[in-house]
Write a protein that holds these residues in place. Sequence first.
Motif, PDB file in Angstrom:
ATOM      1  N   GLY A  28      -2.501   4.699  -4.357  1.00 36.42           N
ATOM      2  CA  GLY A  28      -1.157   4.254  -4.007  1.00 36.42           C
ATOM      3  C   GLY A  28      -1.071   2.760  -3.867  1.00 36.42           C
ATOM      4  O   GLY A  28      -2.040   2.072  -3.596  1.00 36.42           O
ATOM      5  N   GLY A  29       0.113   2.252  -4.086  1.00 38.57           N
ATOM      6  CA  GLY A  29       0.343   0.821  -3.959  1.00 38.57           C
ATOM      7  C   GLY A  29       0.533   0.153  -5.296  1.00 38.57           C
ATOM      8  O   GLY A  29       0.232   0.711  -6.346  1.00 38.57           O
ATOM      9  N   VAL A  30       1.051  -1.039  -5.238  1.00 37.45           N
ATOM     10  CA  VAL A  30       1.351  -1.821  -6.431  1.00 37.45           C
ATOM     11  C   VAL A  30       0.999  -3.282  -6.157  1.00 37.45           C
ATOM     12  O   VAL A  30       1.221  -3.773  -5.058  1.00 37.45           O
ATOM     13  CB  VAL A  30       2.851  -1.720  -6.799  1.00 37.45           C
ATOM     14  CG1 VAL A  30       3.211  -2.653  -7.940  1.00 37.45           C
ATOM     15  CG2 VAL A  30       3.237  -0.291  -7.139  1.00 37.45           C
ATOM     16  N   THR A  31       0.456  -3.941  -7.168  1.00 37.30           N
ATOM     17  CA  THR A  31       0.261  -5.389  -7.098  1.00 37.30           C
ATOM     18  C   THR A  31       0.977  -6.020  -8.284  1.00 37.30           C
ATOM     19  O   THR A  31       0.747  -5.630  -9.423  1.00 37.30           O
ATOM     20  CB  THR A  31      -1.234  -5.773  -7.127  1.00 37.30           C
ATOM     21  OG1 THR A  31      -1.859  -5.233  -5.961  1.00 37.30           O
ATOM     22  CG2 THR A  31      -1.412  -7.284  -7.127  1.00 37.30           C
ATOM     23  N   VAL A  32       1.856  -6.960  -7.995  1.00 35.69           N
ATOM     24  CA  VAL A  32       2.585  -7.705  -9.010  1.00 35.69           C
ATOM     25  C   VAL A  32       2.033  -9.124  -8.972  1.00 35.69           C
ATOM     26  O   VAL A  32       1.977  -9.743  -7.909  1.00 35.69           O
ATOM     27  CB  VAL A  32       4.092  -7.745  -8.693  1.00 35.69           C
ATOM     28  CG1 VAL A  32       4.830  -8.597  -9.709  1.00 35.69           C
ATOM     29  CG2 VAL A  32       4.659  -6.342  -8.632  1.00 35.69           C
ATOM     30  N   SER A  33       1.609  -9.621 -10.127  1.00 28.84           N
ATOM     31  CA  SER A  33       1.092 -10.981 -10.194  1.00 28.84           C
ATOM     32  C   SER A  33       1.745 -11.675 -11.377  1.00 28.84           C
ATOM     33  O   SER A  33       1.636 -11.212 -12.513  1.00 28.84           O
ATOM     34  CB  SER A  33      -0.428 -10.969 -10.352  1.00 28.84           C
ATOM     35  OG  SER A  33      -0.936 -12.277 -10.289  1.00 28.84           O
ATOM     36  N   GLY A  34       2.436 -12.764 -11.092  1.00 28.14           N
ATOM     37  CA  GLY A  34       3.131 -13.480 -12.147  1.00 28.14           C
ATOM     38  C   GLY A  34       2.959 -14.976 -12.031  1.00 28.14           C
ATOM     39  O   GLY A  34       2.692 -15.506 -10.957  1.00 28.14           O
ATOM     40  N   VAL A  35       3.088 -15.649 -13.163  1.00 27.91           N
ATOM     41  CA  VAL A  35       3.019 -17.098 -13.213  1.00 27.91           C
ATOM     42  C   VAL A  35       4.328 -17.615 -13.790  1.00 27.91           C
ATOM     43  O   VAL A  35       4.807 -17.110 -14.799  1.00 27.91           O
ATOM     44  CB  VAL A  35       1.831 -17.576 -14.079  1.00 27.91           C
ATOM     45  CG1 VAL A  35       1.830 -19.090 -14.197  1.00 27.91           C
ATOM     46  CG2 VAL A  35       0.518 -17.084 -13.513  1.00 27.91           C
ATOM     47  N   ARG A  41       5.305 -15.169 -17.022  1.00 32.12           N
ATOM     48  CA  ARG A  41       4.749 -13.870 -17.410  1.00 32.12           C
ATOM     49  C   ARG A  41       4.314 -13.139 -16.149  1.00 32.12           C
ATOM     50  O   ARG A  41       4.050 -13.758 -15.120  1.00 32.12           O
ATOM     51  CB  ARG A  41       3.592 -14.059 -18.375  1.00 32.12           C
ATOM     52  CG  ARG A  41       2.427 -14.832 -17.808  1.00 32.12           C
ATOM     53  CD  ARG A  41       1.371 -15.141 -18.888  1.00 32.12           C
ATOM     54  NE  ARG A  41       0.186 -15.722 -18.322  1.00 32.12           N
ATOM     55  CZ  ARG A  41       0.057 -16.982 -17.924  1.00 32.12           C
ATOM     56  NH1 ARG A  41       1.071 -17.812 -18.033  1.00 32.12           N
ATOM     57  NH2 ARG A  41      -1.064 -17.423 -17.402  1.00 32.12           N
ATOM     58  N   VAL A  42       4.234 -11.827 -16.242  1.00 33.98           N
ATOM     59  CA  VAL A  42       3.929 -11.018 -15.062  1.00 33.98           C
ATOM     60  C   VAL A  42       3.143  -9.783 -15.466  1.00 33.98           C
ATOM     61  O   VAL A  42       3.275  -9.283 -16.590  1.00 33.98           O
ATOM     62  CB  VAL A  42       5.243 -10.614 -14.335  1.00 33.98           C
ATOM     63  CG1 VAL A  42       6.083  -9.681 -15.192  1.00 33.98           C
ATOM     64  CG2 VAL A  42       4.950  -9.989 -12.983  1.00 33.98           C
ATOM     65  N   SER A  43       2.319  -9.306 -14.544  1.00 38.04           N
ATOM     66  CA  SER A  43       1.661  -8.011 -14.721  1.00 38.04           C
ATOM     67  C   SER A  43       1.944  -7.179 -13.477  1.00 38.04           C
ATOM     68  O   SER A  43       2.030  -7.711 -12.370  1.00 38.04           O
ATOM     69  CB  SER A  43       0.153  -8.175 -14.935  1.00 38.04           C
ATOM     70  OG  SER A  43      -0.464  -8.707 -13.781  1.00 38.04           O
ATOM     71  N   VAL A  44       2.122  -5.890 -13.685  1.00 38.98           N
ATOM     72  CA  VAL A  44       2.376  -4.953 -12.595  1.00 38.98           C
ATOM     73  C   VAL A  44       1.310  -3.881 -12.691  1.00 38.98           C
ATOM     74  O   VAL A  44       1.189  -3.213 -13.719  1.00 38.98           O
ATOM     75  CB  VAL A  44       3.789  -4.329 -12.707  1.00 38.98           C
ATOM     76  CG1 VAL A  44       4.033  -3.358 -11.570  1.00 38.98           C
ATOM     77  CG2 VAL A  44       4.859  -5.416 -12.745  1.00 38.98           C
ATOM     78  N   ASN A  45       0.522  -3.731 -11.631  1.00 39.54           N
ATOM     79  CA  ASN A  45      -0.596  -2.790 -11.643  1.00 39.54           C
ATOM     80  C   ASN A  45      -0.536  -1.840 -10.467  1.00 39.54           C
ATOM     81  O   ASN A  45      -0.403  -2.282  -9.320  1.00 39.54           O
ATOM     82  CB  ASN A  45      -1.926  -3.555 -11.590  1.00 39.54           C
ATOM     83  CG  ASN A  45      -2.095  -4.453 -12.784  1.00 39.54           C
ATOM     84  OD1 ASN A  45      -2.199  -3.984 -13.897  1.00 39.54           O
ATOM     85  ND2 ASN A  45      -2.079  -5.755 -12.560  1.00 39.54           N
ATOM     86  N   GLY A  46      -0.647  -0.561 -10.773  1.00 39.36           N
ATOM     87  CA  GLY A  46      -0.780   0.434  -9.722  1.00 39.36           C
ATOM     88  C   GLY A  46      -2.207   0.402  -9.192  1.00 39.36           C
ATOM     89  O   GLY A  46      -3.144   0.062  -9.908  1.00 39.36           O
ATOM     90  N   ASP A  55       0.812  -1.213   0.000  1.00 40.56           N
ATOM     91  CA  ASP A  55       0.000   0.000   0.000  1.00 40.56           C
ATOM     92  C   ASP A  55       0.845   1.263   0.000  1.00 40.56           C
ATOM     93  O   ASP A  55       0.436   2.282   0.524  1.00 40.56           O
ATOM     94  CB  ASP A  55      -0.918   0.033   1.231  1.00 40.56           C
ATOM     95  CG  ASP A  55      -1.951  -1.056   1.199  1.00 40.56           C
ATOM     96  OD1 ASP A  55      -2.327  -1.479   0.093  1.00 40.56           O
ATOM     97  OD2 ASP A  55      -2.376  -1.488   2.274  1.00 40.56           O
ATOM     98  N   ASP A  56       2.016   1.215  -0.563  1.00 39.15           N
ATOM     99  CA  ASP A  56       2.907   2.374  -0.582  1.00 39.15           C
ATOM    100  C   ASP A  56       2.231   3.537  -1.284  1.00 39.15           C
ATOM    101  O   ASP A  56       1.710   3.397  -2.382  1.00 39.15           O
ATOM    102  CB  ASP A  56       4.201   2.012  -1.305  1.00 39.15           C
ATOM    103  CG  ASP A  56       5.175   3.175  -1.364  1.00 39.15           C
ATOM    104  OD1 ASP A  56       5.057   4.085  -0.528  1.00 39.15           O
ATOM    105  OD2 ASP A  56       6.044   3.153  -2.237  1.00 39.15           O
ATOM    106  N   VAL A  57       2.224   4.690  -0.639  1.00 40.67           N
ATOM    107  CA  VAL A  57       1.653   5.887  -1.263  1.00 40.67           C
ATOM    108  C   VAL A  57       2.759   6.817  -1.744  1.00 40.67           C
ATOM    109  O   VAL A  57       2.506   7.954  -2.101  1.00 40.67           O
ATOM    110  CB  VAL A  57       0.717   6.647  -0.288  1.00 40.67           C
ATOM    111  CG1 VAL A  57      -0.503   5.818   0.004  1.00 40.67           C
ATOM    112  CG2 VAL A  57       1.429   7.016   0.997  1.00 40.67           C
TER     113      VAL A  57
END
Length: 120
Positions: A105-112, A96-101, A72-74
Motif C-alpha cells: 500500500g501507498g504511493v510515491t510521486v516524484s517529479g522534476v 516529468r513525473v513518476s508515480v509508483n505504488g 502509506d495509504d492501504v
Amino acid sequence: MTIAEKLLAEWSERTGIAVEVWTRMAGEPGADGMREALGAVLAAVEEGTPPPAVCVALTTGVSGARLTVSHDDVGESWPVERLKAVKEAFRRAGGRVSVNGVAGGGVTVSGVLPRSVLKG
C-alpha cells in the motif's frame, strides 16, 4: 513560509490529512507550475480513501525543482484519470513525473520541474 508550504498548510487544514514537509530550495517556488503540479498530486491523494498523513519534500538541484510526495495509504489505488491529471500538470510545467505504488500500500510521486518554476 513559501507558496508551496502555504498551499500544503491550507490543504491539510481543509482535508484533515496531516502533512510533513521538508524544504531545501534555492529560491521560492513560482506560483503557476509548482502550484499546478502540487495541486494535481494533492487532489489525487485525497480522492478515494485518503491517507491519514503525507510526506512532501521540495528540493532544488542541477536538474531543477524536485517534488516528492509519499503516503502509506492501504486503501484504493489512484484512478487512471487522476494519474493522467498528475502527469499532464507536470508536462504543462515543462517537467516529468513518476508515480509508483509501494508493496503493501501507498504511493510515491516524484517529479522534476525546470528551474524556471523558481523565483529568486
